[in-house]
Design an enzyme around this catalytic site. Structure first.
Site, short mmCIF file in Angstrom:
data_model
loop_
_atom_site.label_atom_id
_atom_site.label_comp_id
_atom_site.label_asym_id
_atom_site.label_seq_id
_atom_site.Cartn_x
_atom_site.Cartn_y
_atom_site.Cartn_z
N HIS A 64 55.33 73.41 61.90
CA HIS A 64 55.07 73.32 63.35
C HIS A 64 54.02 72.24 63.64
O HIS A 64 53.03 72.49 64.34
CB HIS A 64 54.61 74.68 63.89
CG HIS A 64 54.90 74.85 65.35
ND1 HIS A 64 55.26 76.06 65.89
CD2 HIS A 64 54.88 73.98 66.40
CE1 HIS A 64 55.44 75.93 67.20
NE2 HIS A 64 55.22 74.66 67.53
N ARG A 111 61.65 75.64 69.99
CA ARG A 111 61.20 76.96 69.57
C ARG A 111 62.25 77.58 68.66
O ARG A 111 63.45 77.31 68.79
CB ARG A 111 60.94 77.87 70.78
CG ARG A 111 59.67 77.51 71.56
CD ARG A 111 58.42 77.76 70.73
NE ARG A 111 57.18 77.46 71.46
CZ ARG A 111 56.54 76.31 71.41
NH1 ARG A 111 57.04 75.30 70.70
NH2 ARG A 111 55.41 76.12 72.08
N GLU A 140 56.58 82.64 62.13
CA GLU A 140 55.69 81.61 61.58
C GLU A 140 54.37 82.25 61.15
O GLU A 140 53.84 83.07 61.90
CB GLU A 140 55.44 80.51 62.61
CG GLU A 140 56.70 79.74 62.99
CD GLU A 140 56.44 78.63 64.00
OE1 GLU A 140 55.26 78.39 64.37
OE2 GLU A 140 57.41 77.98 64.45
#
Length: 342
Positions: free
Chosen positions: A305, A257, A286
């Site tokens: 991601h 993360r 993000e």
């Protein structure tokens, strides 16, 4: 978990717009007629709860119809965050998420979080390990053998040769030695790499080197891979000058993360040559804003991601396996500890 009474149907809801996921679940249930006959299954897609301005949020009441739900967090998590509670779905006993993380449900503005749910919450476990491990290994091999450089050389008709070292003996420091961390270790060990992990009472782990402090791990790792979840304990763990302890030439890979380190600290670590490169799949914000200076750095490798994605077949396998355990009154796999955050 209590054993169910014979003849009681389990009301199961699938909150998903992914037709492939629904199909995979149906296929697995068809192969298990005993389980199929014990459930009452309904599929709910977003068209059934899309809100127009001024309309009441129907997601909680829809979920309260079910005892068990399989959910895509991006479809339903906002409702629970806005209510700051799971009590609005009072009839629910078990929620299976299609994601590994719980932050979409748990994190609120200002560092607050939703209270622990009254039902069992399970995440998508096991499925991401091989995917994320192959992502990390792919970048290690690319960087060690300069494959991206050779592609550029090809464009320039350049016959330049670069030296390289064998993969065997490279030291891989892994922060977050759970299922995914172990899978990364297994992949790297197959090439003869040495695995370093922090001492967290796991001294019985085999085929790894136990390190007593973060500073020591940084000083010994050729690659530092973070698989850590987002918790209060991991917030800014590597921010500031922490990376100054890194071994010269160390490459930082983040597939956990983004909260573990802020963007400015990554840039400083690169500018000060505390690390030689950064492979980043996760970020504090993000999508990563277009103006972020990380985009322009040649020694930063950015992906959106995608190191581990939720595949329909994997979602179905985890869910149906857990559903079988639920129907039998057995302990479910991948139960989340809400306080720990994973």
């Amino acid at each position: 978990m209590e054993t169910r009474k014979r003849g009681d149907l389990i009301k199961v809801g699938i909150f998903s717009d992914n037709k492939d996921t629904v199909k995979e679940v149906h296929n697995l249930l068809s192969d298990n007629p005993g389980l199929l006959s014990s459930i009452d299954l309904e599929v709910i897609n977003s068209s059934q709860f899309q809100l127009k301005e001024g309309e009441k949020d129907e997601i909680p009441s829809l979920m309260s119809k079910f005892e068990v739900v399989l959910v895509e967090p991006d479809l339903v998590s906002k409702s629970f965050r806005e209510n700051q509670s799971f009590k609005v779905a009072d009839g629910l006993k078990w929620m299976q998420s299609t994601w590994a993380g719980i932050n979409a449900f748990r994190d609120l503005e200002g560092g607050k979080r939703t209270e622990s749910p009254h039902f069992t919450f399970t995440k998508l476990g096991d499925a991401f390990g091989p995917l994320i491990a192959s992502y990390c290994l792919g970048y290690i091999i690319n960087l060690e053998r300069h494959l991206m450089d050779y592609k550029q050389f090809q464009k320039e008709s350049n016959w330049e040769k670069k030296t390289y070292r064998p993969l065997a003996g490279i030291k891989i420091g892994i922060l977050g030695y759970g299922n995914i961390g172990r899978e990364i270790a297994k992949h790297c060990r197959s090439f003869g790499m040495e695995i370093l992990i922090l001492n967290r009472g796991n001294s019985k782990e085999k085929e790894v080197v136990i390190i007593d402090s973060l500073e020591e791990m940084l000083g010994k790792s050729d690659y530092l891979i973070s698989v850590l979840p987002k918790t209060q304990q991991t917030d800014n763990l590597l921010s500031g000058n922490v990376m100054s302890h890194c071994k010269p030439g160390c490459v930082f890979i983040n597939v956990g993360r983004g909260n573990i380190i802020d963007d400015q600290s990554i840039l400083k670590a690169l500018d000060e040559k505390w690390i030689s490169a950064a492979v980043l799949d996760v970020f504090n914000k993000e999508p990563l804003p277009k103006g972020n200076p990380l985009w322009k750095r040649e020694n930063v490798y950015i992906t959106p991601h995608i190191s581990g994605v939720s595949l329909s077949a994997d979602i179905a396998k985890v869910f149906v396996k857990n559903l079988e355990k639920y129907a039998s009154g057995n302990q479910l796999d991948h139960v989340v500890d809400w306080e720990k955050g994973y």
